[in-house]
Design a protein around this motif. Sequence first.
Motif, PDB file in Angstrom:
ATOM      1  N   HIS A 182       1.170  -1.437   0.254  1.00 63.21           N
ATOM      2  CA  HIS A 182      -0.118  -0.135  -0.013  1.00 63.21           C
ATOM      3  C   HIS A 182       0.545   1.400  -0.371  1.00 63.21           C
ATOM      4  N   ARG A 213       1.598   4.629   4.410  1.00 59.19           N
ATOM      5  CA  ARG A 213      -0.142   3.789   4.669  1.00 59.19           C
ATOM      6  C   ARG A 213       0.634   2.569   4.751  1.00 59.19           C
ATOM      7  N   THR A 244      -2.489   4.067   7.700  1.00 58.92           N
ATOM      8  CA  THR A 244      -1.794   5.466   7.491  1.00 58.92           C
ATOM      9  C   THR A 244      -1.352   6.003   8.549  1.00 58.92           C
TER      10      THR A 244
END
Length: 244
Positions: A182, A213, A244
């Motif tokens: 991610h 992230r 996050t």
Amino acid sequence: MVLSGARHLLVLSRSGAASDAAQAAIAELEASGAQVHARKCDVTAQSDVAQALEDARKSLPPIRGVFHTAMVIEDALMANLEHEAFSKVLAPKVRGAQILDRLTAKDPLDHFVLFSSATTLVGNPGQANYVAANGYLEGLARNRRARGLPALAVSWGARSDAGYLARNTEVSDLLARKLGRHALSAHEALDGLFDLMGRPQDDVGSASTGYARIDWQAAKRDLKLLSTPLAELLSLGSADAGGT
């Protein structure tokens, strides 16, 4: 920066404008209306940096922003980490930041931005030297704000399409297995950077902030720190932390 209105960029690097990639990037920026001055310079050599800044003060508008993005990677487990490998990684970040901090103290800066890493928060096996170097940058940012000077240290998460990881796919794949696939895109990272730069700089505590992230469930499998009371105290890896 150019898209946001910057028109004079002084870019210091070990290779200057020698490579085809550097020349292409400069041409693109200049086509957008900027003047780019690329100069070969060792950020760990105070005399080199001092001369570059002095020349800039004579020929360019006042220096309003400093971005310290230098990095060297030399991974090794602590048991195998020699002094040379430790110093090689610390020098560009720590020594470079010290020099820039000292030599721009009297310039009318609006921004003094330091690129750190999210590994200062969660750790990363084999990167004790890199984590230590970035930890110094975050401390320097808080120190500068305490002195009434602008400063922002951004602890970046992985970025997928630009920078070191984009050029080193094996390292990128290894990090993805640890933190989840991610990573931020370059555009997402820059949007985040400009948002952080636009916030008030009167709070010492916010001088260092993370922008990443992370798949916390994936990270927990490899990063033992996330199973400690410290991680629980910081809400790292919890449902509240999100991605996050």
